[in-house]
Design a protein around this motif. Structure first.
Motif, PDB file in Angstrom:
ATOM      1  N   VAL A  28       0.816  -1.213   0.000  1.00 39.81           N
ATOM      2  CA  VAL A  28       0.000   0.000   0.000  1.00 39.81           C
ATOM      3  C   VAL A  28       0.852   1.267   0.000  1.00 39.81           C
ATOM      4  O   VAL A  28       0.396   2.324  -0.472  1.00 39.81           O
ATOM      5  CB  VAL A  28      -0.972   0.018   1.204  1.00 39.81           C
ATOM      6  N   VAL A  29       2.082   1.197   0.497  1.00 40.44           N
ATOM      7  CA  VAL A  29       2.904   2.411   0.528  1.00 40.44           C
ATOM      8  C   VAL A  29       3.546   2.711  -0.815  1.00 40.44           C
ATOM      9  O   VAL A  29       4.195   3.750  -0.971  1.00 40.44           O
ATOM     10  CB  VAL A  29       4.001   2.330   1.614  1.00 40.44           C
ATOM     11  N   GLY A  31      -8.763   4.252   0.867  1.00 40.86           N
ATOM     12  CA  GLY A  31      -7.872   5.388   0.657  1.00 40.86           C
ATOM     13  C   GLY A  31      -6.454   4.996   0.303  1.00 40.86           C
ATOM     14  O   GLY A  31      -5.731   5.784  -0.325  1.00 40.86           O
ATOM     15  N   THR A  32      -6.027   3.787   0.674  1.00 40.63           N
ATOM     16  CA  THR A  32      -4.666   3.362   0.354  1.00 40.63           C
ATOM     17  C   THR A  32      -4.461   3.152  -1.138  1.00 40.63           C
ATOM     18  O   THR A  32      -3.324   3.059  -1.594  1.00 40.63           O
ATOM     19  CB  THR A  32      -4.296   2.064   1.095  1.00 40.63           C
ATOM     20  N   GLY A  33      -5.554   3.062  -1.900  1.00 40.73           N
ATOM     21  CA  GLY A  33      -5.442   2.864  -3.336  1.00 40.73           C
ATOM     22  C   GLY A  33      -5.527   4.144  -4.143  1.00 40.73           C
ATOM     23  O   GLY A  33      -5.432   4.100  -5.369  1.00 40.73           O
ATOM     24  N   LEU A  71      -8.147   6.744  -8.240  1.00 40.84           N
ATOM     25  CA  LEU A  71      -7.890   5.371  -7.811  1.00 40.84           C
ATOM     26  C   LEU A  71      -6.847   4.729  -8.721  1.00 40.84           C
ATOM     27  O   LEU A  71      -6.997   4.711  -9.942  1.00 40.84           O
ATOM     28  CB  LEU A  71      -9.181   4.552  -7.863  1.00 40.84           C
ATOM     29  N   TYR A  72      -5.778   4.210  -8.109  1.00 40.41           N
ATOM     30  CA  TYR A  72      -4.729   3.538  -8.870  1.00 40.41           C
ATOM     31  C   TYR A  72      -4.525   2.090  -8.432  1.00 40.41           C
ATOM     32  O   TYR A  72      -3.813   1.343  -9.108  1.00 40.41           O
ATOM     33  CB  TYR A  72      -3.403   4.291  -8.738  1.00 40.41           C
ATOM     34  N   ALA A  73      -5.114   1.700  -7.321  1.00 35.16           N
ATOM     35  CA  ALA A  73      -5.003   0.318  -6.856  1.00 35.16           C
ATOM     36  C   ALA A  73      -6.264  -0.032  -6.082  1.00 35.16           C
ATOM     37  O   ALA A  73      -6.778   0.782  -5.313  1.00 35.16           O
ATOM     38  CB  ALA A  73      -3.769   0.137  -5.971  1.00 35.16           C
TER      39      ALA A  73
END
Length: 435
Positions: free
Chosen positions: A116-117, A147-149, A155-157
């Protein structure tokens, strides 16, 4: 990844940190496209419809659950088969191999299972394709993990595996003393200082070796005390009384002995092994440890429990771990790649992430499923921990930031510098890194 067993030695950290700080300053001054070198590059040519065979690139599948998931996909999509590409187990090696392929515009990987980072970095470098949120059932996921994506509002992940740390405790020791698991730092320190020695145990262990795991442990302590590394606008706020209090709590534990000195060399697996062999009263670690420690034959099987991390005056603040699924911008079959992500984040597949892989799913309803909670009794506690956790700073320069932070945190917890001396220097480093 910090939420899986560890990455490797960390020699020469100050020299490396200074070099990375300098590189980050170039990024801040010269702009992203100059540093990343990929702005404006188009993805590799392929089927105009974006349909065809794809690969899923991931760190080593140590629990062998992905093969079964992809076999089911392939049975239903024989004209769009998915191939598993396993990279090394260590997160830094996975990052290096993905970066090498993607920086060259290579199309070997279609779907990327990324920590996620890494979301912000990969998006900022234009390695991953922006995704249409309407294409995925995000409303069924645990809210914090979504939110981690995201990066820069897009949205990228799609979240694939969730994670937040738990406090493992020896229930037999606390029961014998007529005590409940700690809910505050004072209770944790008192029990670790008084009950543990009476049973020949070390008091507490986290992951205090100078690597990403320490960055997470230290950030949990800082946020639990009301501080942070960066503010919402990206400004550096780490030089604060709250941040000093968080780091000094850990440093005080080492100094006072209820955190044994060997913990300064512990990563995830060393700390798990110490708890599992019956050497610790308390352990801060990720949910994967539960399966290991509960296994028949473990010296502490049936004699431990888990609770959320404590803080100064009540529940503490966790840090989200886990991974997300992204589509390589250079994939020839992006439509199939997106469909595969939709399948892997479906309820059926996510249930198998838990049951076959032993990893925390991202779908919220699985945490209250009666059959699953009977089989995995820690799920309600983990749900509470995830809902209270926050993401690490979502900046493209996270690798450099983490290196500088873990180095400074180690200086404090090991007693080499006070937080009052280390944090102003760290703040200057972080300003150079994030701009």
């Amino acid at each position: 990844m910090a939420d899986r067993p560890p990455t490797g030695p960390h020699a020469g950290r100050r020299r490396v940190t200074r070099a990375l700080v300098g590189g980050a300053a170039v990024l801040a001054a010269g702009g992203a496209s100059a540093w990343y070198g990929l702005a404006g590059r188009s993805h590799a040519a392929g089927d105009p419809a974006g349909v065809g065979p794809v690969t899923l690139a991931t760190g080593r599948d140590t629990t062998h659950y992905l093969g079964g998931l992809l076999a089911d996909w392939n049975a239903e999509h024989p004209d769009q088969p998915a191939e598993l590409v396993e990279l090394p187990a260590a997160a830094d090696e996975v990052h290096a191999q993905l970066a090498g392929e993607l920086s060259a515009g290579g199309s070997r990987f279609d779907v990327l299972n990324i920590d996620v980072v890494w979301t912000a970095e990969f998006a900022a470098r234009r390695w991953t394709a922006a995704l249409d949120e309407a294409e995925f059932a995000l409303d069924g996921l645990l809210p914090p993990v979504v939110g981690t994506g995201r990066y820069d509002g897009r949205l990228y992940a799609v979240p694939f595996v969730a994670n937040a740390a738990l406090l493992y405790y020896r229930s037999d020791v606390l029961d014998a003393a007529g005590e409940q698991p700690p809910t505050t730092w004072d209770e944790l320190a008192r029990q670790a200082r008084t009950l543990a020695p009476a049973h020949g145990l070390g008091g507490y262990a986290g992951q205090l070796s100078p690597y990403e795991g320490l960055a997470v442990n230290a950030l949990e302590a800082i946020r639990s005390a009301g501080g942070d590394l960066l503010a919402g606008d990206g400004s550096v706020v780490v030089d604060s009384p709250q941040a000093r209090a968080g780091l000094e709590f850990l440093a005080g534990g080492v100094r006072d002995g209820w955190i044994p000195p060997e913990v300064l060399g512990y990563q995830e697996e060393e700390s798990r092994a110490a708890f599992e062999r019956g050497g610790l009263l308390f352990l801060r670690n990720w949910p994967y440890v539960y399966h290991e420690v509960a296994t028949a034959g473990s010296p502490v099987a049936g004699r431990f429990g888990v609770v959320p991390l404590p803080g100064p005056h009540g529940p503490g603040s966790g840090v989200l771990g886990g991974s997300g699924l992204a589509v390589s911008r250079f994939s020839r079959h992006q439509r199939t790649a997106r469909a595969l992500i939709g399948y892997l984040t479906s309820r059926k597949a996510q249930s198998r992430v838990l049951t076959d892989g032993g990893l925390p799913p991202v779908r919220a309803d699985l945490y209250t499923d009666p059959e699953l909670t009977a089989r995995f009794p820690y799920l309600p506690v983990l749900r509470t921990a995830i809902l209270a956790a926050g993401a690490r700073p979502g900046v493209p320069q996270y690798q450099q930031l983490s290196l500088a932070f873990s180095e400074s945190a180690f200086e404090v917890v090991s007693g080499r510098r006070s937080a009052g001396v280390a944090l102003p220097r760290l703040a200057a480093d972080l300003r150079a890194i994030v701009g």
